[in-house]
Design a protein around this motif. Structure first.
Motif, PDB file in Angstrom:
ATOM      1  N   GLU A 181       8.388  11.762  -1.229  1.00 38.67           N
ATOM      2  CA  GLU A 181       8.358  10.650  -1.527  1.00 38.67           C
ATOM      3  C   GLU A 181       8.356   9.501  -0.580  1.00 38.67           C
ATOM      4  OE1 GLU A 181      11.934  10.738  -5.255  1.00 38.67           O
ATOM      5  OE2 GLU A 181      12.034   9.200  -3.658  1.00 38.67           O
ATOM      6  N   CYS A 182       8.393   9.997   0.733  1.00 39.81           N
ATOM      7  CA  CYS A 182       8.043   9.161   1.969  1.00 39.81           C
ATOM      8  C   CYS A 182       6.544   9.200   2.254  1.00 39.81           C
ATOM      9  CB  CYS A 182       8.503   9.637   3.335  1.00 39.81           C
ATOM     10  SG  CYS A 182      10.593   9.602   3.271  1.00 39.81           S
ATOM     11  N   CYS A 189      14.431   2.413   3.385  1.00 41.75           N
ATOM     12  CA  CYS A 189      14.203   3.808   3.225  1.00 41.75           C
ATOM     13  C   CYS A 189      12.711   4.331   2.834  1.00 41.75           C
ATOM     14  CB  CYS A 189      15.102   4.600   2.283  1.00 41.75           C
ATOM     15  SG  CYS A 189      16.850   4.256   3.154  1.00 41.75           S
ATOM     16  N   GLY A 190      12.606   5.558   3.277  1.00 41.99           N
ATOM     17  CA  GLY A 190      11.172   6.000   2.516  1.00 41.99           C
ATOM     18  C   GLY A 190      11.194   6.636   1.296  1.00 41.99           C
ATOM     19  N   GLY A 191      12.151   7.282   0.956  1.00 41.81           N
ATOM     20  CA  GLY A 191      12.476   7.807  -0.379  1.00 41.81           C
ATOM     21  C   GLY A 191      13.493   8.698  -0.476  1.00 41.81           C
ATOM     22  N   GLU A 192      13.685   9.606  -1.405  1.00 38.95           N
ATOM     23  CA  GLU A 192      14.778  10.334  -1.425  1.00 38.95           C
ATOM     24  C   GLU A 192      14.529  11.756  -1.136  1.00 38.95           C
ATOM     25  OE1 GLU A 192      17.933  10.196  -4.564  1.00 38.95           O
ATOM     26  OE2 GLU A 192      16.416   9.180  -5.929  1.00 38.95           O
ATOM     27  N   THR A 193      13.180  12.155  -0.956  1.00 38.51           N
ATOM     28  CA  THR A 193      12.548  13.389  -0.303  1.00 38.51           C
ATOM     29  C   THR A 193      11.480  13.097   0.675  1.00 38.51           C
ATOM     30  OG1 THR A 193      10.890  13.449  -1.991  1.00 38.51           O
ATOM     31  CG2 THR A 193      12.968  14.618  -2.485  1.00 38.51           C
ATOM     32  N   TYR A 202      16.336  12.339   8.226  1.00 36.13           N
ATOM     33  CA  TYR A 202      17.219  12.777   6.999  1.00 36.13           C
ATOM     34  C   TYR A 202      18.642  12.184   7.253  1.00 36.13           C
ATOM     35  CZ  TYR A 202      19.220  15.817   3.311  1.00 36.13           C
ATOM     36  OH  TYR A 202      19.847  16.296   1.973  1.00 36.13           O
ATOM     37  N   LEU A 260      10.729  10.965  10.722  1.00 36.19           N
ATOM     38  CA  LEU A 260      11.668  11.290   9.296  1.00 36.19           C
ATOM     39  C   LEU A 260      13.065  11.332   9.719  1.00 36.19           C
ATOM     40  CD1 LEU A 260       8.864  13.806   7.592  1.00 36.19           C
ATOM     41  CD2 LEU A 260       9.829  11.415   6.790  1.00 36.19           C
ATOM     42  N   LYS A 275      17.583   1.522  -5.483  1.00 30.68           N
ATOM     43  CA  LYS A 275      16.612   2.110  -5.284  1.00 30.68           C
ATOM     44  C   LYS A 275      15.207   1.240  -5.114  1.00 30.68           C
ATOM     45  CE  LYS A 275      13.927   6.311  -5.478  1.00 30.68           C
ATOM     46  NZ  LYS A 275      13.645   7.797  -6.128  1.00 30.68           N
ATOM     47  N   TYR A 332      15.530   8.795   5.046  1.00 25.80           N
ATOM     48  CA  TYR A 332      15.459   9.248   3.637  1.00 25.80           C
ATOM     49  C   TYR A 332      16.432  10.282   3.162  1.00 25.80           C
ATOM     50  CZ  TYR A 332      13.807  13.984   5.082  1.00 25.80           C
ATOM     51  OH  TYR A 332      13.939  15.578   5.384  1.00 25.80           O
TER      52      TYR A 332
END
Ligand SMILES: Cc1cc2nc3c(=O)[nH]c(=O)nc-3n(C[C@H](O)[C@H](O)[C@H](O)COP(=O)(O)OP(=O)(O)OC[C@H]3O[C@@H](n4cnc5c(N)ncnc54)[C@H](O)[C@@H]3O)c2cc1C
Length: 393
Positions: A77-78, A70-74, A96, A94, A62, A352
Motif C-alpha cells: 500500500e506504500c 502514513c504510507g499505508g497498512e502494508t 513499520y 519504511l 484512513k 506504515y
C-alpha cells in the motif's frame, strides 16, 4: 546545480510539486483541525473510545490523518508514496510502526516484517535505508530492568536472548543485503540497553561499510559526549560509526518522570542548549566523514541549512553516501524536496502498519503540529502559501 548553490526552503512550488490541488486542500483542512489545541487534546481519548466500542471510524481516519502521515497498512500500500517521493528525488525509509506490544509472537511477526522492509530495500533504489525500534521486538519492561542493572531471572534471561537474536537477525540480513538499518532511540530509562546493543551490532556488521546506525538524542545533555566516545571506540576497534542525529521526542515524559521519581532530568535545561549540541554534532560528524556515516533526522531549518553549509565548506560531495537528511512523511516537505532538488541525499520516514497500531504515532504528529495561540503552524502556513501561489497563476 553546482556544489555551492544552497537550497531555498521557501520554495513551495518545489516542496509541493508532488501534491495535486486536491491533496493540498486535504492537507489544508487537516492542519486547520490539528491547529485547534482543544481538538488535539480530546482526539486521542475520543478515537480510542470509538475504536473500542466498534464505531466505524477506521475509514475516516484512513482517509484523513493516516493518509497524510502514513504510507499505508502494508508495504504494497506504500507503493504510490514511495514512487511519489522518488519522483521528487527523495528516498523512502519504511517504518513499520507497531508500538507498545508485549507478546513474543507479535515480536517475531514484527521482526519478520522489518526483514521484509530490508528485502524491499535491497531490490528498490527508492528505499535506501531501513529502520526499527527495539521495543518492536523486545518487551519494554525487560529493557527497563536491564537498564537498572538488576539480575534477570532465568526466564527473563531466556527472553533477553530471544530479543537479542531478533535484533541480530535484522542487522545480519541488513549486512548480507548491504542495506543500512537505523535503530531508533526511545525513553532514557531503556536507552542504555538499546545503545549497548546498537554498539555491539556495529562492531559485528560495520567493518566494511556502515550498516547499523545508533540514534543520538541531542536533547539529552550527555549525548554529544556519547557520540564522541562511541566514535573513539569505532576508530580504535576498526569499524564505521553509524549515527542518526535527532533532538529527541520524549521531552515532557522524561521531565515528568524525573520530577516524580526525584532524579535529575537527563534533558538539557533549554531549547538553545539542545540546538547547540545538535549543531555541534553535525560539525563533529562532518569533521569525521570517513569514519562516521550519519543521518540528520530533523525538521529544523537552521540545522539543515548549517549541514548544507558544512558540506560545502568541508568539500564533502552532496551525494556522499555517509550523509543523509531525513524528515517524516507529511512534514517539512519544503526541506526534503528543496534539499533533494539541490542534489543532497534525502530520505523520509514512511510509517506504515495497521491503523490501530499506528494511532499513538498519529497522535504524536497531531500534538507536534498544534499552534501557539493565535498563530498558524509552520506546516499550515506553507500549505496556504502554495495554495495562494497556485491560485495566482
Ligand atoms: C527522520 C527522523 C527520525 C527521528 N527519529 C527519532 C528517534 O529515533 N528517537 C527520538 O526520540 N526522536 C526521533 N525523531 C523526532 C525528533 O527527536 C524530534 O522530536 C523532532 O524531529 C523535532 O525536532 P527537530 O530537530 O525536528 O526540530 P525543532 O522543532 O527545532 O526542535 C524541537 C525539539 O527540540 C527539543 N526541545 C524543545 N524544547 C526544548 C527545551 N525547552 N529544552 C530542551 N530541548 C527542547 C525537543 O527535542 C523537541 O522535540 C526523529 C525525527 C525525524 C525527522
Amino acid at each position: 546545480m553546482n556544489q555551492t548553490d544552497r537550497p531555498s526552503f521557501e520554495n513551495t512550488e518545489i516542496a509541493f510539486r508532488h501534491c495535486s490541488n486536491y491533496d493540498l486542500k486535504r492537507a489544508y483542512w487537516l492542519f486547520k483541525v490539528i491547529n485547534v489545541n482543544f481538538l488535539v487534546k480530546i482526539g486521542p481519548p475520543v478515537t480510542n473510545f470509538a475504536m473500542k466500542i466498534g464505531l466505524p471510524i477506521k475509514g475516516l481516519i484512513k482517509a484523513t490523518i493516516f493518509k497524510h502521515f502514513c504510507g499505508g497498512e502494508t508495504i504494497e500500500e506504500c507503493n504510490n508514496t514511495i514512487k511519489n517521493l522518488y519522483d521528487g528525488g527523495v528516498g523512502t525509509i519504511l517504518d513499520y510502526s507497531i508500538e507498545g506490544e508485549d507478546d513474543e509472537q507479535v515480536f517475531d511477526q514484527t521482526r519478520d516484517e522489518i526483514m521484509r522492509t530490508i528485502k524491499r530495500a535491497s531490490s528498490d533504489k527508492a528505499v535506501p535505508i531501513t529502520v526499527f525500534k527495539v521495543t518492536g521486538v523486545a518487551r519494554f519492561g525487560l529493557l527497563e530492568k536491564l537498564d537498572t542493572g538488576a539480575q534477570l531471572s532465568t526466564d527473563e534471561q531466556e527472553e533477553w536472548e530471544k530479543a537479542k537474536a531478533r535484533v541480530t537477525a535484522i542487522c545480519g540480513l541488513a549486512h548480507t543485503r548491504g542495506i543500512p538499518v537505523m535503530i531508533d532511540a526511545e525513553e532514557s530509562w531503556i536507552q542504555q540497553t538499546i545503545d549497548m546493543l546498537a554498539l555491539d551490532m556495529m562492531r559485528r556488521f560495520n567493518r566494511e561499510k556502515a550498516i547499523v546506525y545508533s540514534t543520538y538524542q541531542l536533547y539529552r545533555h550527555d549525548k554529544l559526549a556519547s557520540l564522541k566516545s562511541d566514535h573513539a571506540i569505532a576508530v580504535k576497534e576498526g569499524f564505521i560509526l553509524g549515527a542518526k542525529l535527532v533532538r529527541g521526542a520524549y521531552m515532557e515524559k522524561e521531565r515528568k518522570r524525573a520530577d516524580e521519581m526525584g532524579y535529575p532530568s537527563p534533558i538539557q535545561p533549554d531549547k538553545a542548549s539542545a540546538d547547540k549540541d545538535y549543531d555541534a554534532a553535525l560539525d563533529f560528524c562532518t569533521d569525521h566523514i570517513d569514519t562516521i556515516a550519519f543521518v540528520a533526522g530533523t525538521h529544523n531549518e537552521e540545522s539543515c541549512r548549517l549541514l548544507a553549509e558544512l558540506l560545502d565548506k568541508k568539500r564533502i560531495d552532496h551525494k556522499n553516501p555517509h550523509v543523509y537528511f531525513s524528515q517524516l512523511l507529511g512534514m517539512s516537505d519544503n526541506l526534503s524536496f528543496n534539499l533533494a532538488d539541490a542534489k543532497y541525499n534525502v530520505a523520509k520516514y514512511v510509517p506504515y502498519g495497521p491503523i490501530k497500531a499506528v494511532l499513538p504515532y498519529l497522535f504524536r504528529r497531531a500534538q507536534e503540529n498544534t499552534a501557539i495561540a493565535g498563530q498558524m503552524s509552520r506546516e499550515l502556513s506553507l500549505i496556504v502559501k502554495e495554495i495562494k501561489r497556485r491560485n495566482a497563476r
